[in-house]
Motif scaffolding. Sequence first.
Motif, PDB file in Angstrom:
ATOM      1  N   ALA A 132      86.310  28.977  51.020  1.00 54.67           N
ATOM      2  CA  ALA A 132      85.847  29.546  52.293  1.00 54.67           C
ATOM      3  C   ALA A 132      86.805  29.205  53.432  1.00 54.67           C
ATOM      4  O   ALA A 132      87.115  30.050  54.282  1.00 54.67           O
ATOM      5  CB  ALA A 132      84.439  29.044  52.608  1.00 54.67           C
ATOM      6  N   LEU A 133      87.288  27.967  53.463  1.00 53.68           N
ATOM      7  CA  LEU A 133      88.231  27.567  54.505  1.00 53.68           C
ATOM      8  C   LEU A 133      89.538  28.336  54.375  1.00 53.68           C
ATOM      9  O   LEU A 133      90.139  28.758  55.370  1.00 53.68           O
ATOM     10  CB  LEU A 133      88.491  26.060  54.421  1.00 53.68           C
ATOM     11  CG  LEU A 133      87.287  25.157  54.716  1.00 53.68           C
ATOM     12  CD1 LEU A 133      87.643  23.696  54.456  1.00 53.68           C
ATOM     13  CD2 LEU A 133      86.807  25.324  56.143  1.00 53.68           C
ATOM     14  N   GLU A 134      89.997  28.544  53.152  1.00 54.15           N
ATOM     15  CA  GLU A 134      91.232  29.295  52.915  1.00 54.15           C
ATOM     16  C   GLU A 134      91.043  30.761  53.287  1.00 54.15           C
ATOM     17  O   GLU A 134      91.958  31.402  53.820  1.00 54.15           O
ATOM     18  CB  GLU A 134      91.635  29.171  51.444  1.00 54.15           C
ATOM     19  CG  GLU A 134      93.036  29.654  51.136  1.00 54.15           C
ATOM     20  CD  GLU A 134      94.108  28.810  51.801  1.00 54.15           C
ATOM     21  OE1 GLU A 134      95.230  29.339  52.015  1.00 54.15           O
ATOM     22  OE2 GLU A 134      93.842  27.622  52.099  1.00 54.15           O
ATOM     23  N   PHE A 135      89.862  31.282  53.044  1.00 56.89           N
ATOM     24  CA  PHE A 135      89.544  32.670  53.394  1.00 56.89           C
ATOM     25  C   PHE A 135      89.693  32.886  54.897  1.00 56.89           C
ATOM     26  O   PHE A 135      90.232  33.906  55.340  1.00 56.89           O
ATOM     27  CB  PHE A 135      88.117  33.006  52.946  1.00 56.89           C
ATOM     28  CG  PHE A 135      87.625  34.347  53.392  1.00 56.89           C
ATOM     29  CD1 PHE A 135      88.009  35.508  52.726  1.00 56.89           C
ATOM     30  CD2 PHE A 135      86.776  34.472  54.481  1.00 56.89           C
ATOM     31  CE1 PHE A 135      87.550  36.757  53.138  1.00 56.89           C
ATOM     32  CE2 PHE A 135      86.316  35.708  54.900  1.00 56.89           C
ATOM     33  CZ  PHE A 135      86.707  36.853  54.226  1.00 56.89           C
ATOM     34  N   CYS A 136      89.235  31.921  55.685  1.00 58.91           N
ATOM     35  CA  CYS A 136      89.352  32.036  57.148  1.00 58.91           C
ATOM     36  C   CYS A 136      90.810  32.016  57.592  1.00 58.91           C
ATOM     37  O   CYS A 136      91.182  32.717  58.535  1.00 58.91           O
ATOM     38  CB  CYS A 136      88.590  30.908  57.829  1.00 58.91           C
ATOM     39  SG  CYS A 136      86.810  31.068  57.702  1.00 58.91           S
ATOM     40  N   LEU A 144      83.582  35.173  51.702  1.00 52.09           N
ATOM     41  CA  LEU A 144      83.349  33.731  51.725  1.00 52.09           C
ATOM     42  C   LEU A 144      82.799  33.219  50.400  1.00 52.09           C
ATOM     43  O   LEU A 144      83.160  32.147  49.924  1.00 52.09           O
ATOM     44  CB  LEU A 144      82.364  33.378  52.845  1.00 52.09           C
ATOM     45  CG  LEU A 144      82.876  33.466  54.275  1.00 52.09           C
ATOM     46  CD1 LEU A 144      81.733  33.262  55.249  1.00 52.09           C
ATOM     47  CD2 LEU A 144      83.961  32.431  54.518  1.00 52.09           C
ATOM     48  N   LEU A 145      81.903  34.006  49.801  1.00 49.06           N
ATOM     49  CA  LEU A 145      81.210  33.559  48.598  1.00 49.06           C
ATOM     50  C   LEU A 145      81.815  34.131  47.325  1.00 49.06           C
ATOM     51  O   LEU A 145      81.242  33.990  46.247  1.00 49.06           O
ATOM     52  CB  LEU A 145      79.730  33.942  48.686  1.00 49.06           C
ATOM     53  CG  LEU A 145      79.008  33.450  49.948  1.00 49.06           C
ATOM     54  CD1 LEU A 145      77.540  33.829  49.911  1.00 49.06           C
ATOM     55  CD2 LEU A 145      79.172  31.953  50.122  1.00 49.06           C
ATOM     56  N   LYS A 146      82.967  34.801  47.452  1.00 45.02           N
ATOM     57  CA  LYS A 146      83.677  35.387  46.310  1.00 45.02           C
ATOM     58  C   LYS A 146      82.788  36.349  45.523  1.00 45.02           C
ATOM     59  O   LYS A 146      82.783  36.363  44.299  1.00 45.02           O
ATOM     60  CB  LYS A 146      84.229  34.296  45.385  1.00 45.02           C
ATOM     61  CG  LYS A 146      85.288  33.417  46.036  1.00 45.02           C
ATOM     62  CD  LYS A 146      86.195  32.733  45.046  1.00 45.02           C
ATOM     63  CE  LYS A 146      87.238  33.686  44.519  1.00 45.02           C
ATOM     64  NZ  LYS A 146      88.288  33.006  43.716  1.00 45.02           N
ATOM     65  N   MET A 147      82.040  37.159  46.248  1.00 44.05           N
ATOM     66  CA  MET A 147      81.191  38.154  45.609  1.00 44.05           C
ATOM     67  C   MET A 147      81.879  39.509  45.590  1.00 44.05           C
ATOM     68  O   MET A 147      82.654  39.839  46.488  1.00 44.05           O
ATOM     69  CB  MET A 147      79.846  38.296  46.351  1.00 44.05           C
ATOM     70  CG  MET A 147      78.978  37.061  46.319  1.00 44.05           C
ATOM     71  SD  MET A 147      77.286  37.379  46.897  1.00 44.05           S
ATOM     72  CE  MET A 147      77.564  37.847  48.589  1.00 44.05           C
ATOM     73  N   TYR A 150      78.332  25.287  54.322  1.00 47.26           N
ATOM     74  CA  TYR A 150      76.884  25.153  54.414  1.00 47.26           C
ATOM     75  C   TYR A 150      76.417  25.196  55.860  1.00 47.26           C
ATOM     76  O   TYR A 150      75.495  25.930  56.212  1.00 47.26           O
ATOM     77  CB  TYR A 150      76.411  23.843  53.773  1.00 47.26           C
ATOM     78  CG  TYR A 150      74.924  23.629  53.968  1.00 47.26           C
ATOM     79  CD1 TYR A 150      74.003  24.284  53.153  1.00 47.26           C
ATOM     80  CD2 TYR A 150      74.442  22.834  55.005  1.00 47.26           C
ATOM     81  CE1 TYR A 150      72.644  24.134  53.360  1.00 47.26           C
ATOM     82  CE2 TYR A 150      73.088  22.673  55.222  1.00 47.26           C
ATOM     83  CZ  TYR A 150      72.191  23.330  54.394  1.00 47.26           C
ATOM     84  OH  TYR A 150      70.847  23.188  54.606  1.00 47.26           O
ATOM     85  N   SER A 151      77.079  24.408  56.725  1.00 48.26           N
ATOM     86  CA  SER A 151      76.609  24.308  58.111  1.00 48.26           C
ATOM     87  C   SER A 151      76.746  25.627  58.865  1.00 48.26           C
ATOM     88  O   SER A 151      75.964  25.908  59.774  1.00 48.26           O
ATOM     89  CB  SER A 151      77.380  23.204  58.840  1.00 48.26           C
ATOM     90  OG  SER A 151      78.757  23.483  58.843  1.00 48.26           O
ATOM     91  N   CYS A 152      77.737  26.442  58.484  1.00 49.13           N
ATOM     92  CA  CYS A 152      77.958  27.688  59.228  1.00 49.13           C
ATOM     93  C   CYS A 152      77.308  28.910  58.589  1.00 49.13           C
ATOM     94  O   CYS A 152      76.916  29.837  59.301  1.00 49.13           O
ATOM     95  CB  CYS A 152      79.459  27.946  59.373  1.00 49.13           C
ATOM     96  SG  CYS A 152      80.287  26.762  60.437  1.00 49.13           S
ATOM     97  N   ILE A 153      77.199  28.922  57.260  1.00 47.39           N
ATOM     98  CA  ILE A 153      76.717  30.127  56.582  1.00 47.39           C
ATOM     99  C   ILE A 153      75.490  29.861  55.714  1.00 47.39           C
ATOM    100  O   ILE A 153      74.420  30.426  55.928  1.00 47.39           O
ATOM    101  CB  ILE A 153      77.829  30.750  55.699  1.00 47.39           C
ATOM    102  CG1 ILE A 153      79.065  31.031  56.528  1.00 47.39           C
ATOM    103  CG2 ILE A 153      77.318  32.045  55.039  1.00 47.39           C
ATOM    104  CD1 ILE A 153      78.884  32.022  57.638  1.00 47.39           C
ATOM    105  N   LEU A 154      75.627  28.972  54.747  1.00 46.06           N
ATOM    106  CA  LEU A 154      74.578  28.842  53.747  1.00 46.06           C
ATOM    107  C   LEU A 154      73.311  28.182  54.270  1.00 46.06           C
ATOM    108  O   LEU A 154      72.250  28.329  53.682  1.00 46.06           O
ATOM    109  CB  LEU A 154      75.117  28.086  52.535  1.00 46.06           C
ATOM    110  CG  LEU A 154      76.175  28.870  51.748  1.00 46.06           C
ATOM    111  CD1 LEU A 154      76.704  28.051  50.591  1.00 46.06           C
ATOM    112  CD2 LEU A 154      75.612  30.193  51.246  1.00 46.06           C
TER     113      LEU A 154
END
Length: 430
Positions: free
Chosen positions: A86-90, A149-152, A184-188
């Motif tokens: 997720a961090l790399e995606f950003c 973010l979730l690789k879906m 988790y803190s930002c999305i999940l």
Amino acid sequence: MNIPQSNHITNYLFSTDHNVVFQESTGNALPPNLKHEMLKIYQQSPNRFSEDNHSIPINQRNIELIHVLPILAQTDYFIEKLNSHALEFCKNINKIYSIDIQMALWDTGPFKTLSDIGKFMESIIAKNNDRRDITHNEKIAFRFLLTGLLKMDHDLDVYNATHILNILSKYFHPDKSIRHCELYSCILSKGPRLAMVIFDVWSLNNTPKLSLLKNEVFGMSVYRLITLISRLNESTHEIPRVAERCQLRKQIQLRLETLQSISLQENLLKTLIKYNEQALLEALTNRADFNINELRISGETPLIYAIKQRSQWIIDFLIKKQDVNALGLENKTPLQIAIDCYSKYLDENESGDDCNPYKPVIESLLNCPQLDVNAQDSLGMTALCHIAMLPKADSTYFSFVEKLISRGANIEKAVYGYETVISLLGQNRT
């Protein structure tokens, strides 16, 4: 739970070769040994495949990753890998995607961190709760960001998407990984609420896209237009196809012609001049409520700003639209500024006068019928005075002098109250 098997699968899923993890069906794409391990892990789950499948050899059976997600999501290793992804995606949010996705991200962003994405998700949840309209671009961005973010798989249906989100939200928690998890803190942490939103925004067909012309560009504020124009020029890798950039420019041009009111006029004008956007500048200046002579860019007239930017096409256009004798920030006319820039370039470069980029600028100004050749700066100096004082005399120097004299420039004008222009010119000839 077989931890080594789970970690082996996790490593495979998060390798750089796999952009998508959770697809609708991945069985045919998985290596036989990995499929075999996935089925072993799946057997730990209370859910089972139909007995009808057991006649098929285990390595040939189809299995979806979503079936083993409840097991994988309970391992700290999977949590750590997903958070790192997720961090790399950003960091790579500006990677080349479709033009629709790029426009949606520009219109709803900027998205530079997970926190930015989290705030956007909260805004969508709030809109959904208040039953406010969620735009087509917001839906595109929502779906793209969540799946990325979730690789879906972007094409997952609503039910699988909510199932994946709910599972990850249940197991992906700082209390379980004993560390702070940005994802988790930002999305999940919003998982259950986002799952409810998915049912309303996942299908883009519910808000049919009329066209880029009517939907995205025409809905942009002036601030967004400025950002888009800048990115069209500065980040061509984001929109690599020339045809797509041309299409966007045509749509921006129509948007500038139909703006209900002009705001941020000077910033918009500055952007168009900086990037040599002549067609867009023409669309803006052709508006009845746009007076270019009333505007300043960093204290300068638009023409003088263009001269300093060496925007030759824009200079030629502005000469026809603007007062070519208006004084700028230095209390000099555009022609005097161009002469000073010409002289400075000669001092800093060894190339000949024919290579001086300010030569065509001065020539364009000298050919303007509205030019006042005897216009004075705040010190009473004319353009001919500025040329006569140039430290270097070359062939172009004398052509400028001849042109000014032919236009009626005063050769008897005193320079700083001492020598006349004609006496200085005589000295330069010797």
